[in-house]
Motif scaffolding. Structure first.
Motif, PDB file in Angstrom:
ATOM      1  N   VAL A  83     -47.033  88.064   1.015  1.00  0.00           N
ATOM      2  CA  VAL A  83     -48.449  87.689   1.033  1.00  0.00           C
ATOM      3  C   VAL A  83     -49.344  88.603   0.184  1.00  0.00           C
ATOM      4  O   VAL A  83     -50.161  88.112  -0.607  1.00  0.00           O
ATOM      5  N   PRO A  84     -49.244  89.938   0.300  1.00  0.00           N
ATOM      6  CA  PRO A  84     -50.117  90.773  -0.538  1.00  0.00           C
ATOM      7  C   PRO A  84     -49.933  90.524  -2.041  1.00  0.00           C
ATOM      8  O   PRO A  84     -50.911  90.550  -2.796  1.00  0.00           O
ATOM      9  N   LEU A  85     -48.701  90.278  -2.465  1.00  0.00           N
ATOM     10  CA  LEU A  85     -48.458  89.976  -3.879  1.00  0.00           C
ATOM     11  C   LEU A  85     -49.045  88.621  -4.256  1.00  0.00           C
ATOM     12  O   LEU A  85     -49.655  88.467  -5.321  1.00  0.00           O
ATOM     13  N   LEU A  86     -48.879  87.632  -3.390  1.00  0.00           N
ATOM     14  CA  LEU A  86     -49.380  86.291  -3.684  1.00  0.00           C
ATOM     15  C   LEU A  86     -50.897  86.255  -3.723  1.00  0.00           C
ATOM     16  O   LEU A  86     -51.489  85.478  -4.477  1.00  0.00           O
ATOM     17  N   ARG A  87     -51.549  87.105  -2.926  1.00  0.00           N
ATOM     18  CA  ARG A  87     -53.018  87.112  -2.914  1.00  0.00           C
ATOM     19  C   ARG A  87     -53.597  87.654  -4.228  1.00  0.00           C
ATOM     20  O   ARG A  87     -54.790  87.461  -4.492  1.00  0.00           O
ATOM     21  N   ARG A  88     -52.794  88.321  -5.003  1.00  0.00           N
ATOM     22  CA  ARG A  88     -53.282  88.818  -6.294  1.00  0.00           C
ATOM     23  C   ARG A  88     -53.374  87.702  -7.342  1.00  0.00           C
ATOM     24  O   ARG A  88     -53.998  87.878  -8.384  1.00  0.00           O
ATOM     25  N   VAL A  89     -52.714  86.584  -7.071  1.00  0.00           N
ATOM     26  CA  VAL A  89     -52.687  85.471  -8.023  1.00  0.00           C
ATOM     27  C   VAL A  89     -53.955  84.644  -7.859  1.00  0.00           C
ATOM     28  O   VAL A  89     -54.217  84.132  -6.760  1.00  0.00           O
ATOM     29  N   PRO A  90     -54.763  84.497  -8.913  1.00  0.00           N
ATOM     30  CA  PRO A  90     -56.036  83.769  -8.788  1.00  0.00           C
ATOM     31  C   PRO A  90     -55.873  82.316  -8.351  1.00  0.00           C
ATOM     32  O   PRO A  90     -56.680  81.795  -7.598  1.00  0.00           O
ATOM     33  N   ASP A  91     -54.829  81.673  -8.842  1.00  0.00           N
ATOM     34  CA  ASP A  91     -54.621  80.258  -8.542  1.00  0.00           C
ATOM     35  C   ASP A  91     -53.136  80.020  -8.272  1.00  0.00           C
ATOM     36  O   ASP A  91     -52.303  80.149  -9.178  1.00  0.00           O
ATOM     37  N   LEU A  92     -52.804  79.683  -7.033  1.00  0.00           N
ATOM     38  CA  LEU A  92     -51.403  79.487  -6.647  1.00  0.00           C
ATOM     39  C   LEU A  92     -50.964  78.031  -6.746  1.00  0.00           C
ATOM     40  O   LEU A  92     -49.813  77.718  -6.421  1.00  0.00           O
ATOM     41  N   ARG A  93     -51.845  77.160  -7.188  1.00  0.00           N
ATOM     42  CA  ARG A  93     -51.474  75.752  -7.298  1.00  0.00           C
ATOM     43  C   ARG A  93     -50.288  75.583  -8.254  1.00  0.00           C
ATOM     44  O   ARG A  93     -50.303  76.094  -9.367  1.00  0.00           O
ATOM     45  N   GLY A  94     -49.272  74.884  -7.778  1.00  0.00           N
ATOM     46  CA  GLY A  94     -48.097  74.631  -8.600  1.00  0.00           C
ATOM     47  C   GLY A  94     -47.070  75.741  -8.597  1.00  0.00           C
ATOM     48  O   GLY A  94     -46.009  75.613  -9.216  1.00  0.00           O
ATOM     49  N   ARG A  95     -47.346  76.825  -7.887  1.00  0.00           N
ATOM     50  CA  ARG A  95     -46.421  77.963  -7.908  1.00  0.00           C
ATOM     51  C   ARG A  95     -45.651  78.134  -6.594  1.00  0.00           C
ATOM     52  O   ARG A  95     -44.702  78.903  -6.544  1.00  0.00           O
ATOM     53  N   LEU A  96     -46.093  77.471  -5.552  1.00  0.00           N
ATOM     54  CA  LEU A  96     -45.480  77.617  -4.235  1.00  0.00           C
ATOM     55  C   LEU A  96     -44.488  76.473  -3.976  1.00  0.00           C
ATOM     56  O   LEU A  96     -44.701  75.346  -4.411  1.00  0.00           O
ATOM     57  N   TRP A  97     -43.425  76.777  -3.253  1.00  0.00           N
ATOM     58  CA  TRP A  97     -42.394  75.767  -2.972  1.00  0.00           C
ATOM     59  C   TRP A  97     -42.967  74.642  -2.121  1.00  0.00           C
ATOM     60  O   TRP A  97     -43.636  74.883  -1.121  1.00  0.00           O
ATOM     61  N   ARG A  98     -42.720  73.422  -2.538  1.00  0.00           N
ATOM     62  CA  ARG A  98     -43.277  72.273  -1.822  1.00  0.00           C
ATOM     63  C   ARG A  98     -42.231  71.162  -1.644  1.00  0.00           C
ATOM     64  O   ARG A  98     -42.556  69.967  -1.682  1.00  0.00           O
ATOM     65  N   GLY A  99     -40.982  71.584  -1.439  1.00  0.00           N
ATOM     66  CA  GLY A  99     -39.905  70.612  -1.279  1.00  0.00           C
ATOM     67  C   GLY A  99     -39.672  70.160   0.148  1.00  0.00           C
ATOM     68  O   GLY A  99     -38.658  69.508   0.432  1.00  0.00           O
ATOM     69  N   HIS A 100     -40.602  70.468   1.043  1.00  0.00           N
ATOM     70  CA  HIS A 100     -40.421  70.117   2.458  1.00  0.00           C
ATOM     71  C   HIS A 100     -40.208  68.622   2.683  1.00  0.00           C
ATOM     72  O   HIS A 100     -39.295  68.234   3.424  1.00  0.00           O
ATOM     73  N   PRO A 101     -41.012  67.737   2.047  1.00  0.00           N
ATOM     74  CA  PRO A 101     -40.784  66.295   2.256  1.00  0.00           C
ATOM     75  C   PRO A 101     -39.414  65.838   1.761  1.00  0.00           C
ATOM     76  O   PRO A 101     -38.808  64.937   2.362  1.00  0.00           O
ATOM     77  N   GLU A 102     -38.948  66.431   0.663  1.00  0.00           N
ATOM     78  CA  GLU A 102     -37.613  66.075   0.175  1.00  0.00           C
ATOM     79  C   GLU A 102     -36.548  66.433   1.206  1.00  0.00           C
ATOM     80  O   GLU A 102     -35.554  65.716   1.368  1.00  0.00           O
ATOM     81  N   MET A 103     -36.747  67.547   1.904  1.00  0.00           N
ATOM     82  CA  MET A 103     -35.813  67.950   2.949  1.00  0.00           C
ATOM     83  C   MET A 103     -35.768  66.903   4.063  1.00  0.00           C
ATOM     84  O   MET A 103     -34.692  66.534   4.550  1.00  0.00           O
ATOM     85  N   VAL A 104     -36.941  66.397   4.456  1.00  0.00           N
ATOM     86  CA  VAL A 104     -36.997  65.382   5.499  1.00  0.00           C
ATOM     87  C   VAL A 104     -36.313  64.101   5.042  1.00  0.00           C
ATOM     88  O   VAL A 104     -35.585  63.455   5.804  1.00  0.00           O
ATOM     89  N   GLN A 105     -36.534  63.735   3.791  1.00  0.00           N
ATOM     90  CA  GLN A 105     -35.886  62.535   3.252  1.00  0.00           C
ATOM     91  C   GLN A 105     -34.369  62.681   3.268  1.00  0.00           C
ATOM     92  O   GLN A 105     -33.645  61.737   3.594  1.00  0.00           O
ATOM     93  N   ALA A 106     -33.892  63.874   2.923  1.00  0.00           N
ATOM     94  CA  ALA A 106     -32.447  64.125   2.939  1.00  0.00           C
ATOM     95  C   ALA A 106     -31.903  64.066   4.363  1.00  0.00           C
ATOM     96  O   ALA A 106     -30.807  63.543   4.609  1.00  0.00           O
ATOM     97  N   LEU A 107     -32.668  64.585   5.307  1.00  0.00           N
ATOM     98  CA  LEU A 107     -32.273  64.513   6.713  1.00  0.00           C
ATOM     99  C   LEU A 107     -32.184  63.055   7.170  1.00  0.00           C
ATOM    100  O   LEU A 107     -31.244  62.664   7.866  1.00  0.00           O
ATOM    101  N   ALA A 108     -33.183  62.263   6.782  1.00  0.00           N
ATOM    102  CA  ALA A 108     -33.203  60.854   7.179  1.00  0.00           C
ATOM    103  C   ALA A 108     -32.022  60.092   6.604  1.00  0.00           C
ATOM    104  O   ALA A 108     -31.511  59.165   7.232  1.00  0.00           O
ATOM    105  N   ARG A 109     -31.579  60.494   5.397  1.00  0.00           N
ATOM    106  CA  ARG A 109     -30.429  59.827   4.752  1.00  0.00           C
ATOM    107  C   ARG A 109     -29.103  60.367   5.249  1.00  0.00           C
ATOM    108  O   ARG A 109     -28.049  59.880   4.852  1.00  0.00           O
ATOM    109  N   ARG A 110     -29.147  61.423   6.100  1.00  0.00           N
ATOM    110  CA  ARG A 110     -27.937  62.108   6.558  1.00  0.00           C
ATOM    111  C   ARG A 110     -27.172  62.705   5.377  1.00  0.00           C
ATOM    112  O   ARG A 110     -25.951  62.746   5.353  1.00  0.00           O
ATOM    113  N   ASP A 111     -27.952  63.185   4.381  1.00  0.00           N
ATOM    114  CA  ASP A 111     -27.357  63.753   3.173  1.00  0.00           C
ATOM    115  C   ASP A 111     -27.259  65.264   3.337  1.00  0.00           C
ATOM    116  O   ASP A 111     -28.146  66.016   2.923  1.00  0.00           O
TER     117      ASP A 111
END
Length: 224
Positions: free
Chosen positions: A171-199
């Motif tokens: 967190v302290p390192l990330l707070r130094r970044v003026p704009d974090l848009r596009g830099r943080l992991w956002r694959g959570h929905p893909e994980m749910v989709q994979a779970l739903a497919r039993r993949d």
């Protein structure tokens, strides 16, 4: 009734521990910060007993250190500590967690998927918007629910502990970044989709991608 008092104290202890954990993760109680039981008790307007118990809980989670005759100090994690956390997470993922992934996939029924999907969508939205504090809350809940599907509370507990410690360092390192848009992991929905497919293979790939993304991001920030 003594039993009723004990329940109230346990609930208060848990509430205080949760609140302080959030303060530490968010950096509002920064690394190296010293404080006493009395200070926290006065801040929350409660007695010393549940505060002392809550602080011991956070010590057991590796977030605080006890300082003799001084109180408590928020633990300071180094970059070397962070690398060890990432290695431990990967070892757990590729070892015990890999063997349990089928159990997680099979345990993802409709109700569970609906709950995890809500966490996933909010986490992805916050990550895309660069809203770090919002992301952390949903990310921890998402992975907590996912880890619970494994059916082994010791594995889930270990991963939760290391994940929280990782955020404390990041967190302290990330707070130094003026704009974090596009830099943080956002694959959570893909994980749910994979779970739903039993993949299970895709679930495993995304789990490792989450770990690798955090490592690469922090490596880039630590070197800048």
């Amino acid at each position: 009734m003594p039993g009723s008092d004990a329940v109230k104290r346990t609930t208060l202890r848990s509430q205080i521990a949760d609140a302080l954990r959030e303060e530490v993760i968010a950096g509002r109680l920064p690394a190296g910060r010293q404080f006493t039981v009395k200070e926290i008790a006065e801040s929350y307007g409660v007695s010393a007993t549940p505060v002392r118990e809550a602080l011991l809980d956070l010590c057991s989670q590796g977030l605080l250190d006890v300082e003799l005759h001084k109180g408590y100090r928020v633990r300071e994690f180094s970059y070397t500590d962070f690398l060890a956390m990432m290695e431990a997470r990967r070892m757990m993922f590729e070892g015990m967690f890999r063997h349990a992934i089928e159990r997680a996939v099979n345990g993802a029924g409709p109700e569970v998927l609906a709950s995890v999907r809500r966490r996933a969508d909010e986490a992805a939205r916050a990550a895309s918007a660069g809203e770090l504090d919002v992301l952390i809350g949903y990310d921890l809940r998402f992975w907590g629910e996912f880890a619970a599907l494994v059916g082994n509370p010791y594995v889930a507990g270990f991963l939760a502990r290391v994940r929280v410690q990782s955020w404390v360092f990041m967190v302290p390192l990330l707070r130094r970044v003026p704009d974090l848009r596009g830099r943080l992991w956002r694959g959570h929905p893909e994980m749910v989709q994979a779970l739903a497919r039993r993949d299970s293979a895709e679930v495993m790939r995304l789990t490792l991608d989450y770990n690798d993304h955090a490592l690469a991001l922090i490596e880039s920030l630590a070197g800048s």
